[in-house]
Design a protein around this motif. Structure first.
Motif, PDB file in Angstrom:
ATOM      1  N   THR A 137       0.817  -1.223   0.000  1.00  0.00           N
ATOM      2  CA  THR A 137       0.000   0.000   0.000  1.00  0.00           C
ATOM      3  C   THR A 137       0.846   1.267   0.000  1.00  0.00           C
ATOM      4  OG1 THR A 137      -1.653  -1.220   1.288  1.00  0.00           O
ATOM      5  CG2 THR A 137      -1.908   1.169   1.130  1.00  0.00           C
ATOM      6  N   HIS A 185       0.260   4.460   6.038  1.00  0.00           N
ATOM      7  CA  HIS A 185       0.303   5.894   6.328  1.00  0.00           C
ATOM      8  C   HIS A 185       0.798   6.292   7.708  1.00  0.00           C
ATOM      9  CE1 HIS A 185      -1.233   6.517   2.426  1.00  0.00           C
ATOM     10  NE2 HIS A 185      -2.343   5.866   2.665  1.00  0.00           N
ATOM     11  N   HIS A 233      -8.095   4.867   7.389  1.00  0.00           N
ATOM     12  CA  HIS A 233      -7.026   4.554   6.443  1.00  0.00           C
ATOM     13  C   HIS A 233      -5.784   5.409   6.657  1.00  0.00           C
ATOM     14  CE1 HIS A 233      -5.224   3.192   2.701  1.00  0.00           C
ATOM     15  NE2 HIS A 233      -4.959   4.467   2.413  1.00  0.00           N
ATOM     16  N   HIS A 297      -7.662   9.985   2.454  1.00  0.00           N
ATOM     17  CA  HIS A 297      -6.345  10.579   2.738  1.00  0.00           C
ATOM     18  C   HIS A 297      -6.457  12.008   3.269  1.00  0.00           C
ATOM     19  CE1 HIS A 297      -5.234   7.448  -0.326  1.00  0.00           C
ATOM     20  NE2 HIS A 297      -4.583   7.096   0.753  1.00  0.00           N
ATOM     21  N   HIS A 480       0.825   4.094  -3.518  1.00  0.00           N
ATOM     22  CA  HIS A 480       1.504   5.255  -2.945  1.00  0.00           C
ATOM     23  C   HIS A 480       2.983   5.383  -3.302  1.00  0.00           C
ATOM     24  CE1 HIS A 480      -1.838   6.824  -0.733  1.00  0.00           C
ATOM     25  NE2 HIS A 480      -2.143   5.611  -0.337  1.00  0.00           N
TER      26      HIS A 480
HETATM   27 FE   LIG Z   1      -3.667   5.252   1.089  1.00  0.00          FE
END
Ligand SMILES: [Fe+2]
Length: 504
Positions: A137, A185, A233, A297, A480
């Motif tokens: 991811t 993240h 997320h 995001h 990403h």
């Molecule tokens: Fe993401």
């Protein structure tokens, strides 16, 4: 061009595959390359120094029933810039799941769009449980190393920032929460060297938050109790606070009781945003309520007196219905088509003294996957660089620079059939202003079956790329990317020529 084929894997994906996320711009690669002295059109700036890293989903085995693009194994692409030259290499992340499937010669774990009962392994990862941790991811650089993550919560895989060799799992001197994993993240504060992260799961407290210092010590880890399982997320940080969320889109609790993971938007529930001091504890968590939406995001957050200011992408339609005349694939994967969710840059403000809240749109441009100059993470930012989306597919057809103070925008639209990666901002060495630097992206050109790395002047992106660098072959699309200055990468400064010095 100096080119070396390092490895070629055998793909077990049928040649007549018609899945939209296994063909076209999402066609997986089977080769790992090292390349130096790449052909360049234009000129690579000498004050561009560091690595652009791109994580992609790149499966080698046929799915058991139905492939989901987030099931694919992580392949990381590294574009290094130094002294006006570029080098490139790409490698699979040798996760535990990747190694096990290589050994077995087939897929062992059911994917996100498949019944978990198909899984052949008796172990697995992820908030949902028994998934393969593909680590495909996100990608960040912390404590000198490249770290890849999986959005369903998994392990933290370490890669060399020069060779891309998989170095193993990060365990933070034995303190990594392997039972919980970490979400995609995590956020790195370049000023302190700290990394903030969270995880989520189906058992109380449903979310946890932590801080790792620059020497990889876990210095904070606390519960962030939620009313039930949630699907956060992303997170954000300011200089002194961390920001987590409880958006009203999550697995339907009735379905969960029956073992189904059906995502549902609860449009009568508020969006809740948590603020806690970076080194705070559970009792310090404060919640603020806002209009219902789902935020995939955040862009960034910063402090403004008593206010915490949070920018991110507000989805106008978090749960789109299938478009008219949609194909089977378009119906199944409509949640991946960001254009249908209509995300736009939005600002949430929370007053820590009075408890007051404010929220408003910063722009009506439909875009997502926003990036900023990494030196401004947690600090006040002005500029966002976000991806514009192809209708109906998870693909970027260009990017937009947004000035959050004036509302001005600059847009780069790629030719039809050419798609961008998440586009990172690389501050110029010795930069003097927030947008004093370059935008870097890797394209997937389906028309000419090639990929290029494009470098734009971040102040004038509409002037076109200052450098176009041809990659050895077309790479797959993915999720990403990130930029890390050479000074943040272990081993970067120890050799005159990074590619010669780091050759395996
Ligand atoms: Fe993401």
């Amino acid at each position: 061009m100096e080119l070396e084929l390092v490895n070629r894997y055998i793909s077990r994906i049928p040649e007549d595959e018609d899945h939209p996320y296994l063909t076209g711009a999402w066609r997986p690669q089977t080769a790992e390359w090292d390349a130096a002295d790449l052909a360049v059109q234009g000129e690579i700036p000498t004050d561009l120094d560091g690595v652009y890293l791109r994580n992609t989903e790149n499966p080698l085995f046929a799915a058991m029933k139905l492939y989901h693009p987030f099931d694919g194994d992580a392949m990381v692409h590294l574009m290094g810039f130094r002294d006006g030259k570029a080098f490139y290499r790409n490698r699979f992340v040798r996760t535990e799941g990747f190694e096990a499937e290589q050994k077995a010669g087939e897929a062992l774990w059911a994917g996100l769009a498949e019944p978990p009962s198909l899984t052949k392994a008796d172990y697995g990862w992820g908030a949902r449980g028994k998934l393969k941790d593909s680590s495909s991811t996100d990608v960040v650089v912390h404590a000198g190393e490249v770290l890849t993550t999986f959005y369903q919560c998994g392990d933290l895989y370490r890669l060399s920032g020069t060779t891309l060799e998989t170095l193993g799992k990060q365990d933070w001197h034995g303190a990594f929460p392997f039972g919980h994993g970490i979400s995609a993240h995590p956020k790195v504060d370049e000023h302190t060297g700290e990394m903030m992260f969270f995880n989520y799961g189906v058992e109380a407290p449903y979310m946890r938050y932590g801080v790792v210092d620059k020497a990889n010590n876990l210095v904070n880890y606390c519960d962030v109790p939620l009313p039930g399982p949630r699907l956060s997320h992303d997170m954000a940080v300011t200089e002194h606070y961390s920001i987590l969320n409880d958006c009203p889109m999550f697995w339907d609790p009735d379905g969960l009781k029956a073992g189904k993971h059906a995502t549902r938007f609860f449009r009568d529930m508020p969006t809740r945003i948590a603020v806690l001091p970076r080194h705070g504890r559970t009792a310090d968590v404060r919640w603020f309520e806002f209009e219902p939406t789902y935020v995939l995001h955040w862009l960034n957050a910063f402090e403004d007196g008593d206010w915490v200011v949070l920018d991110g992408y507000f989805q106008i339609n978090p749960a789109p219905a299938p478009p008219p005349n949609a194909t089977r694939y378009e119906t199944i994967f409509r949640f991946l088509a960001q254009d249908q969710k209509a995300p736009r840059l939005h600002r949430w403000r929370m007053n820590l003294r009075t408890g007051a809240t404010e929220e408003f749109d910063l722009s009506d441009v439909i875009c997502e996957f926003g990036m900023i100059n990494g030196q401004h993470v947690g600090r006040r930012h002005r500029y966002a660089y976000a991806a514009t989306r192809v209708s109906g597919m998870f693909l970027f057809d260009g990017f937009v620079k947004q000035d959050t103070e004036t509302g001005a925008t600059q847009t780069v639209r790629l030719p039809e059939g050419v798609f961008a990666s998440e586009t990172a901002m690389a501050p110029r060495v010795g930069s003097t202003a927030e947008d004093d630097g370059y935008l870097v992206t890797i394209t997937m050109d389906v028309n000419e079956d090639k990929s290029e790395c494009l470098v734009f002047d971040a102040r004038e992106i509409t002037a076109g790329p200052v450098a176009r660098i041809r990659l050895p072959e077309r790479v797959s699309s993915g999720t990403h990317s990130t930029w890390a200055p050479g000074s943040a990468v272990t081993g970067w400064r120890t050799a005159d020529d990074p590619i010669a010095a780091t050759r395996l």
